[in-house]
Design a protein around this motif. Structure first.
Motif, PDB file in Angstrom:
ATOM      1  N   MET A   1      -2.046  -0.352 -13.092  1.00  0.00           N
ATOM      2  CA  MET A   1      -0.624  -0.508 -13.439  1.00  0.00           C
ATOM      3  C   MET A   1       0.762  -1.280 -13.530  1.00  0.00           C
ATOM      4  SD  MET A   1       2.175   3.381 -13.842  1.00  0.00           S
ATOM      5  CE  MET A   1       2.809   2.832 -12.216  1.00  0.00           C
ATOM      6  N   VAL A   2       0.572  -1.097 -11.894  1.00  0.00           N
ATOM      7  CA  VAL A   2       1.937  -1.725 -11.291  1.00  0.00           C
ATOM      8  C   VAL A   2       1.275  -3.868 -11.361  1.00  0.00           C
ATOM      9  CG1 VAL A   2       2.558  -2.986  -9.034  1.00  0.00           C
ATOM     10  CG2 VAL A   2       2.813  -1.065  -9.439  1.00  0.00           C
ATOM     11  N   LYS A   3      -0.220  -3.887 -11.168  1.00  0.00           N
ATOM     12  CA  LYS A   3      -0.391  -5.230 -11.609  1.00  0.00           C
ATOM     13  C   LYS A   3      -0.188  -5.778 -13.195  1.00  0.00           C
ATOM     14  CE  LYS A   3      -5.157  -7.508 -11.424  1.00  0.00           C
ATOM     15  NZ  LYS A   3      -5.634  -6.902 -12.075  1.00  0.00           N
TER      16      LYS A   3
ATOM     17  N   ALA B   1       3.683   5.508  -2.422  1.00  0.00           N
ATOM     18  CA  ALA B   1       4.780   6.852  -3.278  1.00  0.00           C
ATOM     19  C   ALA B   1       4.406   6.546  -4.858  1.00  0.00           C
ATOM     20  CB  ALA B   1       5.398   5.661  -3.078  1.00  0.00           C
ATOM     21  N   ILE B   2       4.006   5.085  -5.489  1.00  0.00           N
ATOM     22  CA  ILE B   2       4.325   5.123  -6.989  1.00  0.00           C
ATOM     23  C   ILE B   2       3.653   6.821  -7.433  1.00  0.00           C
ATOM     24  CG2 ILE B   2       3.512   4.556  -9.148  1.00  0.00           C
ATOM     25  CD1 ILE B   2       5.300   1.859  -8.169  1.00  0.00           C
TER      26      ILE B   2
ATOM     27  N   TYR C   1      -0.378   9.671 -10.987  1.00  0.00           N
ATOM     28  CA  TYR C   1      -1.291   9.196 -11.436  1.00  0.00           C
ATOM     29  C   TYR C   1      -2.451   8.575 -10.215  1.00  0.00           C
ATOM     30  CZ  TYR C   1       0.681   8.248 -15.870  1.00  0.00           C
ATOM     31  OH  TYR C   1       0.862   8.052 -16.778  1.00  0.00           O
ATOM     32  N   THR C   2      -3.425   8.536 -10.144  1.00  0.00           N
ATOM     33  CA  THR C   2      -4.608   8.248  -8.966  1.00  0.00           C
ATOM     34  C   THR C   2      -3.428   6.810  -7.890  1.00  0.00           C
ATOM     35  OG1 THR C   2      -6.377   6.982 -10.191  1.00  0.00           O
ATOM     36  CG2 THR C   2      -6.306   9.114  -9.745  1.00  0.00           C
ATOM     37  N   GLN C   3      -4.384   6.430  -7.175  1.00  0.00           N
ATOM     38  CA  GLN C   3      -3.777   5.357  -6.351  1.00  0.00           C
ATOM     39  C   GLN C   3      -4.147   4.225  -7.239  1.00  0.00           C
ATOM     40  OE1 GLN C   3      -3.055   4.793  -3.054  1.00  0.00           O
ATOM     41  NE2 GLN C   3      -2.291   6.613  -2.310  1.00  0.00           N
ATOM     42  N   ASP C   4      -5.625   4.271  -7.442  1.00  0.00           N
ATOM     43  CA  ASP C   4      -6.703   2.974  -8.747  1.00  0.00           C
ATOM     44  C   ASP C   4      -5.251   2.576 -10.009  1.00  0.00           C
ATOM     45  OD1 ASP C   4      -7.621   3.235  -6.489  1.00  0.00           O
ATOM     46  OD2 ASP C   4      -9.636   3.891  -7.825  1.00  0.00           O
TER      47      ASP C   4
ATOM     48  N   LYS D   1       0.946  -0.819   0.380  1.00  0.00           N
ATOM     49  CA  LYS D   1      -0.132   0.164  -0.078  1.00  0.00           C
ATOM     50  C   LYS D   1       0.764   1.212   0.176  1.00  0.00           C
ATOM     51  CE  LYS D   1      -3.715   1.949   2.408  1.00  0.00           C
ATOM     52  NZ  LYS D   1      -4.609   1.318   3.047  1.00  0.00           N
ATOM     53  N   GLU D   2       1.739   1.288   1.102  1.00  0.00           N
ATOM     54  CA  GLU D   2       2.761   2.569   0.945  1.00  0.00           C
ATOM     55  C   GLU D   2       3.202   2.644  -0.372  1.00  0.00           C
ATOM     56  OE1 GLU D   2       4.551   2.381   5.684  1.00  0.00           O
ATOM     57  OE2 GLU D   2       4.783   0.499   4.176  1.00  0.00           O
ATOM     58  N   PHE D   3       3.851   1.447  -1.046  1.00  0.00           N
ATOM     59  CA  PHE D   3       4.615   1.473  -2.284  1.00  0.00           C
ATOM     60  C   PHE D   3       4.087   2.037  -3.257  1.00  0.00           C
ATOM     61  CE2 PHE D   3       5.427  -1.364  -6.080  1.00  0.00           C
ATOM     62  CZ  PHE D   3       6.861  -0.639  -6.764  1.00  0.00           C
ATOM     63  N   ILE D   4       3.039   1.612  -3.236  1.00  0.00           N
ATOM     64  CA  ILE D   4       1.862   1.943  -4.687  1.00  0.00           C
ATOM     65  C   ILE D   4       1.331   3.437  -4.205  1.00  0.00           C
ATOM     66  CG2 ILE D   4      -0.785   2.375  -5.240  1.00  0.00           C
ATOM     67  CD1 ILE D   4       0.665  -0.342  -6.244  1.00  0.00           C
TER      68      ILE D   4
END
Lengths: 97, 97
Positions: free
Chosen positions: A24-26, A9-10, A16-19, A4-7
């Motif tokens: 994107m990471v997914k 920070a990104i 971009y939004t959290q979602d 969660k913290e990683f997302i």
């Protein structure tokens, strides 16, 4: 540092939004995973190389019974960090003692 | 699979442009790199954990001179794939023989 913290920070870094960041990471993970599934190594510039490697078969001894067992060969994933990343990691050593 | 192909695949999957995808991957790497520099491990859900680990000091023998040398401890980056990824990698083994 959890996911969660990683997302978070990104999202902060990319704008971009959290979602969007999570998606994107997914997507990136799914893409990498596909390559791994087909046994392909992936080189990510400035980060490192994910390599699918064959671990050879080996003999294991069960300490309780003394019986020897043949462990079959298997594929494992190896990560080789790029030089830049290795240097960053080492820096951590200096700062943290 | 080199970096260019990887970025291309991500662009295709995410719907972002190649440039956006490249920037995004760069941002993620910079973010990860910052954590590594401060000695922090990063757990990425469904992918795995990047761990900064201390490799202990060890004695090395120079085979030419026979001299023993103490190699100082250093920090290295370790990647532990998540179970899901390990399974994907193994599947590759079945398909590729």
């Amino acid at each position: 540092m959890n996911n969660k913290e990683f997302i978070g920070a990104i999202a902060l870094k990319t704008g971009y939004t959290q979602d969007e960041s999570q998606q994107m990471v997914k997507d990136v993970i799914e893409q990498l995973s596909k390559y791994f599934e087909s046994g392909e190594s992936v080189a990510v510039s400035g980060f490192g190389t994910f390599e699918v490697k064959k671990r050879l078969e080996r003999v294991m001894v069960n300490p309780a019974t003394g019986l020897r067992m043949l462990v079959p060969p298997k594929l494992v994933l190896n990560f080789k960090p790029a030089t830049m990343i290795k240097v960053q990691v080492k820096k951590g050593g200096v700062e943290n003692g």
